[in-house]
Design an enzyme around this catalytic site. Structure first.
Site, PDB file in Angstrom:
ATOM      1  N   LYS A   1       0.196  92.397 -17.642  1.00 31.15           N
ATOM      2  CA  LYS A   1       1.187  91.418 -17.190  1.00 31.15           C
ATOM      3  C   LYS A   1       2.069  91.966 -16.071  1.00 31.15           C
ATOM      4  CE  LYS A   1       4.854  88.430 -19.031  1.00 31.15           C
ATOM      5  NZ  LYS A   1       4.567  87.236 -18.238  1.00 31.15           N
TER       6      LYS A   1
ATOM      7  N   MET B   1     -34.230  73.984 -36.064  1.00 29.94           N
ATOM      8  CA  MET B   1     -35.042  75.137 -35.691  1.00 29.94           C
ATOM      9  C   MET B   1     -35.135  76.142 -36.838  1.00 29.94           C
ATOM     10  SD  MET B   1     -36.997  76.298 -33.559  1.00 29.94           S
ATOM     11  CE  MET B   1     -36.934  76.010 -31.805  1.00 29.94           C
TER      12      MET B   1
ATOM     13  N   PHE C   1       1.757  92.791 -29.521  1.00 30.37           N
ATOM     14  CA  PHE C   1       1.385  91.408 -29.809  1.00 30.37           C
ATOM     15  C   PHE C   1       0.318  90.954 -28.809  1.00 30.37           C
ATOM     16  CE2 PHE C   1       2.173  86.780 -29.124  1.00 30.37           C
ATOM     17  CZ  PHE C   1       1.687  86.361 -30.346  1.00 30.37           C
ATOM     18  N   GLN C   2      -0.770  90.436 -29.325  1.00 35.64           N
ATOM     19  CA  GLN C   2      -1.900  89.949 -28.524  1.00 35.64           C
ATOM     20  C   GLN C   2      -2.485  91.011 -27.600  1.00 35.64           C
ATOM     21  OE1 GLN C   2      -0.718  86.088 -26.884  1.00 35.64           O
ATOM     22  NE2 GLN C   2      -1.377  85.132 -28.795  1.00 35.64           N
TER      23      GLN C   2
ATOM     24  N   GLU D   1     -11.422  78.835 -24.997  1.00 32.87           N
ATOM     25  CA  GLU D   1     -11.811  79.778 -23.949  1.00 32.87           C
ATOM     26  C   GLU D   1     -13.323  79.970 -23.884  1.00 32.87           C
ATOM     27  OE1 GLU D   1      -9.358  80.373 -26.076  1.00 32.87           O
ATOM     28  OE2 GLU D   1      -7.542  80.859 -24.941  1.00 32.87           O
TER      29      GLU D   1
HETATM   30  C1  LIG Z   1     -23.857  80.309 -32.232  1.00 32.10           C
HETATM   31  C2  LIG Z   1     -25.175  80.267 -32.921  1.00 32.10           C
HETATM   32  N1  LIG Z   1     -25.238  80.326 -34.268  1.00 32.10           N
HETATM   33  C3  LIG Z   1     -26.432  80.263 -34.897  1.00 32.10           C
HETATM   34  C4  LIG Z   1     -27.592  80.164 -34.177  1.00 32.10           C
HETATM   35  C5  LIG Z   1     -28.927  80.124 -34.908  1.00 32.10           C
HETATM   36  N2  LIG Z   1     -29.603  78.834 -34.666  1.00 32.10           N
HETATM   37  C6  LIG Z   1     -30.545  78.671 -33.732  1.00 32.10           C
HETATM   38  S1  LIG Z   1     -31.099  77.106 -33.610  1.00 32.10           S
HETATM   39  C7  LIG Z   1     -30.119  76.606 -34.866  1.00 32.10           C
HETATM   40  C8  LIG Z   1     -30.121  75.172 -35.317  1.00 32.10           C
HETATM   41  C9  LIG Z   1     -29.493  74.274 -34.332  1.00 32.10           C
HETATM   42  O1  LIG Z   1     -29.323  73.004 -34.929  1.00 32.10           O
HETATM   43  P1  LIG Z   1     -29.173  71.723 -34.036  1.00 32.10           P
HETATM   44  O2  LIG Z   1     -28.172  71.939 -32.981  1.00 32.10           O
HETATM   45  O3  LIG Z   1     -28.959  70.554 -34.915  1.00 32.10           O
HETATM   46  O4  LIG Z   1     -30.568  71.648 -33.294  1.00 32.10           O
HETATM   47  P2  LIG Z   1     -32.010  71.231 -33.866  1.00 32.10           P
HETATM   48  O5  LIG Z   1     -32.776  72.489 -34.042  1.00 32.10           O
HETATM   49  O6  LIG Z   1     -31.802  70.505 -35.151  1.00 32.10           O
HETATM   50  O7  LIG Z   1     -32.582  70.375 -32.790  1.00 32.10           O
HETATM   51  C10 LIG Z   1     -29.365  77.670 -35.371  1.00 32.10           C
HETATM   52  C11 LIG Z   1     -28.426  77.583 -36.487  1.00 32.10           C
HETATM   53  C12 LIG Z   1     -27.471  80.138 -32.770  1.00 32.10           C
HETATM   54  N3  LIG Z   1     -28.551  80.078 -31.976  1.00 32.10           N
HETATM   55  N4  LIG Z   1     -26.276  80.159 -32.161  1.00 32.10           N
END
Ligand SMILES: Cc1ncc(C[n+]2csc(CCOP(=O)(O)OP(=O)(O)O)c2C)c(N)n1
Ligand SMILES: [Mg+2]
Lengths: 556, 176
Positions: free
Chosen positions: A147, A462, A97-98, A35
């Site tokens: 529902k 990042m 439920f749900q 979803e």
């Molecule tokens: C759902 C979610 N969880 C955690 C983060 C924190 N976060 C921001 S960038 C990042 C790293 C992303 O890694 P990747 O997709 O490999 O991208 P890269 O920076 O290596 O290009 C994280 C963990 C986020 N933005 N969104």
């Protein structure tokens, strides 16, 4: 009635009646495999078309899975309407439920939400939901459908036009404020236009371009605003903010007038707030009154639709406005000097592949094809914003306010559904792509020729970047293991897979991947140590940027 | 350029809302969700049964109050927000107090206090008086300080409710 053609979603017990009717309806139902992805897909659809995206999910877990998507769409002001099932009215409050109180859960993360209490009010509420989601500052709206309300019967009366007593968005600019704005614009010697997602939402690209060209005003975009002003235009400064381009940040810090259009002074844009645009008077055009005086004090607030406001300002300024042209030449020359000073250099043929080079090559290979580019969240997102030029609005789709990993792939799916002929590319990181990878199934089954590019740096880049710069190179929980074989994974889903390991392979893999029919995954094994530059460290003013530094790869 | 005015004031806001389930929750969760505090709250239906009036008191610097008001106005069910603090207005609160009243001396003194402050004695037991007072915040505070010398055993109070001295919700009443 609302022009909806596509619904994204996933079925369940409480919505079974609706699906029963959908089977015979002309509405296309795109069944995602989660979803969350349905909401992001609806958002992708909305961003590309400018029309609201619609999703339908079941109660309980179906409803809770929409939370991230609702928050993301709302923060980025994208009209998305989510219909979710609910247990029958007599069961509500019984921990059935749900059953979850999804209206309570989503209250602070939607623009508005509704629990439909009887079948008679269903039509009116649907009308209201579309109206609220798409007008003023757009956002997400959830409609909770018990529902027995769904299966009940009532005479169908769809309101033609509605007016809500308590909700009347203010669209027309105030003439006095327009006059004040025009006056400041004419008097400015060093103006900058700071344009955000509001420009795209309101379709204000044309008057924005006209204003910039008529008075030679340089333009910077926020991440959400990219494409709102042509990326290849000589007056374009690039994105501003934490990973903004040097000339953009310097121009904002030195300008004497900042004209904010549909931008909200996000902390990722302003850096240290008390130093932001410290010499400038500020004109702020925003349809949302709460955006005004929220983070900075504005000299001329203009609460209005950006397109209408800019058009009024232009009309007042006339065809040949009288401004200080000599001062402007000096200002633009200063900007050109910063542009040269800040030029980002990295080494194309370094091994392993420099990730920036993949995006640059991608841009060269797709130039002029009006591609839709979505991103996940991380370094790859910033590199795409920096190295890919967007000349048209609604062509760059990225999760700005919430920054959701897992957004890019479903958003690309929604974009491709909206525009089947378009070249739709998702630029992903090796971390993010796995957050909604199950959507490869939907993409393959719906025959959506989405091209996915994975910049595989073996890490959550990042976060790792912050650890490298500010946490003494202690890479806690950011280095990923070997992970899946993305080429084989693509093939397992029924897509095509390609991989590039050396710089020489980048061009050919992109060519082959982009030319291939149907869904494709292209994996690029890139330098793990590459960092996003320039960069403003937390708490610094945005003119104070760490410049590009070439990292020597493979030495962690 | 920062919005950092440091002066903190108390503000009484009158918030006219659709009288629908969940609206009070929208108002209070908006305020608490943004890190602002509600010091007092009262709600009641107006003459128009489709409309309720929420009176709430919150404190903050001028930019914070401006944000709260604008955020409230943005709620789809909020019809109107008026900051009464900017105008002339009257406010009232009701408080019930159970005070120790054992000896004859205390009892007669409490009765005269009650008279001076136009209160009522609602209940009498062998050791206590239960009294009712209404008034603005300052008056209530003064009374409580005085009563405390006798020993307050229990005390409950309503939120403040308030009204501008000139009519503030004209249009809304008419359209009802
Ligand atoms: C759902 C979610 N969880 C955690 C983060 C924190 N976060 C921001 S960038 C990042 C790293 C992303 O890694 P990747 O997709 O490999 O991208 P890269 O920076 O290596 O290009 C994280 C963990 C986020 N933005 N969104
Ligand atoms: Mg990565």
């Amino acid at each position: 009635m609302e022009g909806v053609e596509v619904v994204f979603g996933y079925p369940g017990a409480t919505t079974i009646d609706i699906h029963h009717y959908l089977l015979d309806s002309p509405l296309r139902f795109v069944m995602t495999r989660h979803e969350q992805a349905a909401i992001h897909a609806a958002e992708g659809y909305a961003r590309v078309t400018g029309r609201p995206g619609v999703a339908l999910v079941t109660s309980g877990p179906g409803a809770t899975n929409t939370v991230t998507g609702l928050a993301a769409a709302n923060m980025d002001s994208i009209p998305v309407i989510v219909f979710c099932g609910q247990v029958s009215r007599m069961m509500i409050g019984n921990d059935a439920f749900q059953e979850v109180d999804i209206v309570g859960i989503t209250r602070p993360i939607t623009k508005h939400n509704y629990l439909v209490r009887d079948t008679e009010s269903l039509a009116r509420i649907v009308k209201e939901a579309f109206y609220v989601a798409t007008t003023g500052r757009p956002g997400s709206v959830l409609v909770d459908l018990p529902k027995d309300v769904i299966s009940g019967q009532a005479e169908f009366k769809y309101p033609g036009k509605i007016k809500l007593r308590a909700y009347q968005p203010h669209l027309e600019p105030h003439p006095k404020q327009v006059a004040k704005a025009a006056e400041l614009i004419l008097a400015a010697k060093k103006p900058v236009l700071y344009a955000g997602g509001g420009v795209i939402m309101s379709g204000a690209s044309e008057p924005l371009l006209a204003l910039a060209e008529r008075l030679n005003i340089p333009v910077t975009n926020t991440l959400m605003g990219l494409g709102g002003f042509p990326g290849t235009h000589p007056l374009f400064l690039g994105m501003l903010g934490m990973h903004g381009l040097y000339q953009a940040n310097r121009a904002v810090q030195e300008c004497d007038l900042l004209i904010a259009v549909g931008a909200r002074f996000d902390d990722r844009v302003t850096g240290r707030l008390d130093q932001f645009a410290r010499q400038a008077k500020i004109i702020q055009i925003d349809v949302d009154p709460t955006s005004i005086h929220k983070r900075v004090t504005t000299d001329v607030p203009l609460v209005a639709d950006a397109r209408l406001a800019l058009a009024s300002v232009l009309e007042l300024l006339g065809e040949a406005p009288d401004y200080d042209q000599a001062a402007r030449r000096e200002w633009l020359a200063a900007i050109e000097a910063w542009r040269a000073e800040g030029r980002i250099d990295y080494h194309h043929l370094f091994e392993p592949i420099q990730p920036q080079m993949v995006i640059e090559t991608l841009y060269q290979k797709t130039r002029g094809r009006d591609a839709v580019i979505t991103t996940e969240v991380g370094q790859h997102q910033m590199w795409t914003a920096q190295y890919y030029s967007f000349d048209r609005p609604r062509r760059f789709l990225s999760s700005g306010g919430l920054g959701v990993m897992g957004f890019g792939l479903p958003a690309a799916m929604g974009a491709q559904v909206a525009d089947p002929e378009a070249l739709v590319i998702c630029v992903a990181g090796d971390g993010s792509i796995l957050m909604n990878i199950q959507e490869m199934v939907t993409i393959v089954e719906e025959k959506l020729p989405v091209k996915t590019i994975i910049l595989n740096n073996g890490c959550l880049g990042m976060v790792r970047q912050w650890q490298q710069l500010f946490y003494h190179q202690r890479y806690a929980n950011t280095i990923l293991g070997p992970g899946p074989d993305f080429v084989k994974l693509a093939e397992a889903f029924g897509a095509k897979g390609f991989r590039a390991v050396t710089p020489e392979e980048v061009g050919p893999v992109l060519e082959r991947g982009l030319a291939a029919d149907g869904p494709v995954v292209m994996e690029f094994i890139v330098c793990q140590q590459a960092l996003v530059y320039p960069m403003v460290a937390a708490g610094r003013e945005i003119g104070d940027m760490l410049p590009y530094v070439a990292e020597i790869c493979g030495q962690d | 350029m920062e919005n950092g005015a440091k002066v903190i004031f108390r503000h009484t806001l009158s918030v006219l809302v659709d009288n629908e389930p969940g609206v009070l929750a929208r108002v209070t969760s908006l305020i608490s969700g943004r890190g602002f505090n509600i010091e007092s709250l009262s709600v009641a239906e107006t003459m128009d049964a489709k409309v309720s009036l929420i009176t709430l008191i919150t404190s903050g610097s001028p930019p914070i109050i401006e944000q709260i008001i604008k955020q409230l106005r943005k709620l789809i069910n909020v019809i109107k927000v008026v900051d009464l603090t900017e105008d002339d207005y009257v406010e009232k609160q009701l408080v019930l107090v159970k005070v120790r009243a054992a000896g004859q001396g205390d009892r007669s003194e409490l009765r005269s206090l009650c008279e001076i402050f136009k209160g009522k004695i609602l209940d009498v037991s062998s050791k206590t008086y239960t009294m009712e007072f209404t008034g603005n915040e300052k008056k209530i505070r003064d009374i409580l300080i005085l009563l405390d010398e006798f020993g307050i055993e229990e005390q409950v109070s309503t939120g403040l409710t308030a009204m501008a001295r000139t009519r503030m919700f004209k249009k809304e009443r008419k359209s009802a």
